[in-house]
Scaffold this motif. Sequence first.
Motif, PDB file in Angstrom:
ATOM      1  N   ARG A 165      -5.768   3.678   6.634  1.00  0.00           N
ATOM      2  CA  ARG A 165      -5.899   2.497   7.496  1.00  0.00           C
ATOM      3  C   ARG A 165      -5.593   2.811   8.948  1.00  0.00           C
ATOM      4  NH1 ARG A 165      -3.002  -2.190   3.826  1.00  0.00           N
ATOM      5  NH2 ARG A 165      -4.455  -2.051   2.092  1.00  0.00           N
ATOM      6  N   THR A 166      -4.771   3.819   9.190  1.00  0.00           N
ATOM      7  CA  THR A 166      -4.385   4.148  10.562  1.00  0.00           C
ATOM      8  C   THR A 166      -5.122   5.364  11.110  1.00  0.00           C
ATOM      9  OG1 THR A 166      -2.523   5.446   9.743  1.00  0.00           O
ATOM     10  CG2 THR A 166      -2.087   3.141  10.317  1.00  0.00           C
ATOM     11  N   PRO A 223       0.816  -1.210   0.000  1.00  0.00           N
ATOM     12  CA  PRO A 223       0.000   0.000   0.000  1.00  0.00           C
ATOM     13  C   PRO A 223       0.850   1.260   0.000  1.00  0.00           C
ATOM     14  CG  PRO A 223      -0.078  -1.071   2.128  1.00  0.00           C
ATOM     15  CD  PRO A 223       0.635  -2.005   1.205  1.00  0.00           C
ATOM     16  N   ALA A 258      -3.027   5.048   1.332  1.00  0.00           N
ATOM     17  CA  ALA A 258      -3.731   3.870   1.846  1.00  0.00           C
ATOM     18  C   ALA A 258      -3.319   3.574   3.283  1.00  0.00           C
ATOM     19  CB  ALA A 258      -3.456   2.666   0.960  1.00  0.00           C
ATOM     20  N   ARG A 259      -2.031   3.695   3.571  1.00  0.00           N
ATOM     21  CA  ARG A 259      -1.568   3.467   4.946  1.00  0.00           C
ATOM     22  C   ARG A 259      -2.128   4.518   5.893  1.00  0.00           C
ATOM     23  NH1 ARG A 259       4.694   2.894   4.267  1.00  0.00           N
ATOM     24  NH2 ARG A 259       4.196   3.823   2.276  1.00  0.00           N
ATOM     25  N   ARG A 263     -16.196   5.062   8.456  1.00  0.00           N
ATOM     26  CA  ARG A 263     -16.468   3.836   7.690  1.00  0.00           C
ATOM     27  C   ARG A 263     -17.327   2.877   8.513  1.00  0.00           C
ATOM     28  NH1 ARG A 263     -17.208   3.355   3.200  1.00  0.00           N
ATOM     29  NH2 ARG A 263     -16.737   1.163   3.250  1.00  0.00           N
ATOM     30  N   GLN A 308     -11.699   5.573  10.065  1.00  0.00           N
ATOM     31  CA  GLN A 308     -12.199   4.246  10.421  1.00  0.00           C
ATOM     32  C   GLN A 308     -13.558   4.345  11.118  1.00  0.00           C
ATOM     33  OE1 GLN A 308     -10.948   1.264   9.583  1.00  0.00           O
ATOM     34  NE2 GLN A 308      -9.430   2.367   8.393  1.00  0.00           N
TER      35      GLN A 308
END
Length: 53
Positions: free
Chosen positions: A28-29, A20, A24-25, A37, A34
Motif C-alpha cells: 500500500r505504501t 493488514p 499488505a502495508r 497497478r 501503486q
Amino acid sequence: MKHEEKNFAKSRDFNLTMIPGKFARAMRTCVIYQFLRFLVINIKMLIVVSKSH
C-alpha cells in the motif's frame, strides 16, 4: 499488544476487524507498485471503453 489493536480493544463492535500484515502495508505504501497497478487499471478501462465504441 500492537498499537493498531489498542484502537479496537475498547469497542466490542470491532473485534473481528482485520489489520493488514507487513506485506499488505508495504504494498500500500510502495510507490512503484501503486504506479504499476494504476497502469494496469487504466489499460483495462481503455479496453472496456474501446469495446463499447
